[in-house]
Design a protein around this motif. Structure first.
Motif, PDB file in Angstrom:
ATOM      1  N   PRO A  84      99.731  70.531  57.649  1.00  0.00           N
ATOM      2  CA  PRO A  84      98.849  71.664  57.968  1.00  0.00           C
ATOM      3  C   PRO A  84      97.573  71.568  57.139  1.00  0.00           C
ATOM      4  CG  PRO A  84     100.539  72.362  56.439  1.00  0.00           C
ATOM      5  CD  PRO A  84     100.871  70.934  56.798  1.00  0.00           C
ATOM      6  N   HIS A 120      95.695  72.091  66.393  1.00  0.00           N
ATOM      7  CA  HIS A 120      95.693  71.468  65.066  1.00  0.00           C
ATOM      8  C   HIS A 120      95.902  69.960  65.202  1.00  0.00           C
ATOM      9  CE1 HIS A 120      96.148  71.080  60.769  1.00  0.00           C
ATOM     10  NE2 HIS A 120      97.264  70.399  60.948  1.00  0.00           N
ATOM     11  N   ASP A 163      98.603  77.449  60.288  1.00  0.00           N
ATOM     12  CA  ASP A 163      99.179  76.342  61.060  1.00  0.00           C
ATOM     13  C   ASP A 163     100.704  76.431  61.100  1.00  0.00           C
ATOM     14  OD1 ASP A 163      96.589  75.354  61.413  1.00  0.00           O
ATOM     15  OD2 ASP A 163      96.706  74.123  59.612  1.00  0.00           O
TER      16      ASP A 163
END
Length: 234
Positions: free
Chosen positions: A121, A113, A149
């Motif tokens: 997120p 990520h 996430d």
């Protein structure tokens, strides 16, 4: 024996390419058994085919539910030769997987990520960081759980946010570090060196002598800080 991997992509697949490159360079002890995409036009599929890696296209719009789609993904991954002891690597896969998928590969699904989780997120992590005005951003490799996430963190890399840059500019600098920390995390998995204790991921010592990169300034061009430190070759 090389660790079997299934890679999930929805777009360009640059992180997939970084994994392929490390495998072909002999630095990542893994074999990509299949690349699965929920989009037929994902360039990641082309990257896989350029290296003779099998691909599967599963259009999520053709399934009545997320669970039905995940069941088919599980079937495709198992058919490729990646079983419950293999690893599923999300590399720009824009779908939230359900417990149907996670229970099959519990503790073996990882994601990259472009933000320092738990901050920012979602799909606009780089732009969200810039718009918030943070001074430091970066990327995170983590185990995947039922929340987006959210799962336990394996490794993170941090870079400064530069005055006046937008999300695209920040994202481009973060991407270069994604391409380093993701293969590193997978290599630790291949070596059996990661242990989850609740939300904490512990890195076991290497069984061979490795020269560690410096803790800070791993990449002097970006003034990056990476923890745990990257090992030789990454």
């Amino acid at each position: 024996m090389a660790m079997p991997i299934a890679v999930l992509v929805s777009g360009g697949g640059s992180n997939l390419q970084s994994i392929i490159d490390r495998i072909e360079a002999g630095m990542l002890d893994a074999e990509i058994k299949v690349v699965v995409s929920n989009r037929a036009d994902a360039f990641g599929l082309t990257r896989a085919r350029n290296h003779n890696i099998p691909t599967r296209v599963l259009l999520h719009t053709e399934f009545p539910s997320r669970e039905a789609f995940d069941e088919e993904m599980v079937r495709a991954i198992r058919e490729s030769g990646v079983n419950e002891t293999g690893v599923v690597a999300m590399a720009g896969f824009m779908r939230i997987v359900t417990p149907v998928f996670l229970e099959t590969f519990r503790g073996r699904v990882v994601n990259i990520h472009p933000a320092l989780l738990p901050s920012f997120p979602g799909v606009h992590g780089q732009a969200d960081a810039v718009n918030y005005g943070v001074k430091i951003s970066g990327c995170t490799v983590h185990f995947v759980d039922e929340q987006m996430d959210h799962g336990p963190v394996i490794i993170q890399a941090a870079v400064p946010c530069l005055t006046g840059e937008d999300g695209d500019a920040l994202g481009a600098r973060i991407l270069g570090l994604e391409h380093r920390i993701y293969p590193q995390a997978l290599q630790w998995l291949a070596e059996g060196r990661l242990e989850m204790r609740g939300r904490f991921v512990h890195l076991k010592p290497a069984s061979r002598n490795l020269a560690l990169q410096p803790v800070a300034d791993v990449d002097t061009d970006t003034q990056a800080l990476v923890w745990p430190p990257l090992e030789e070759g990454f």
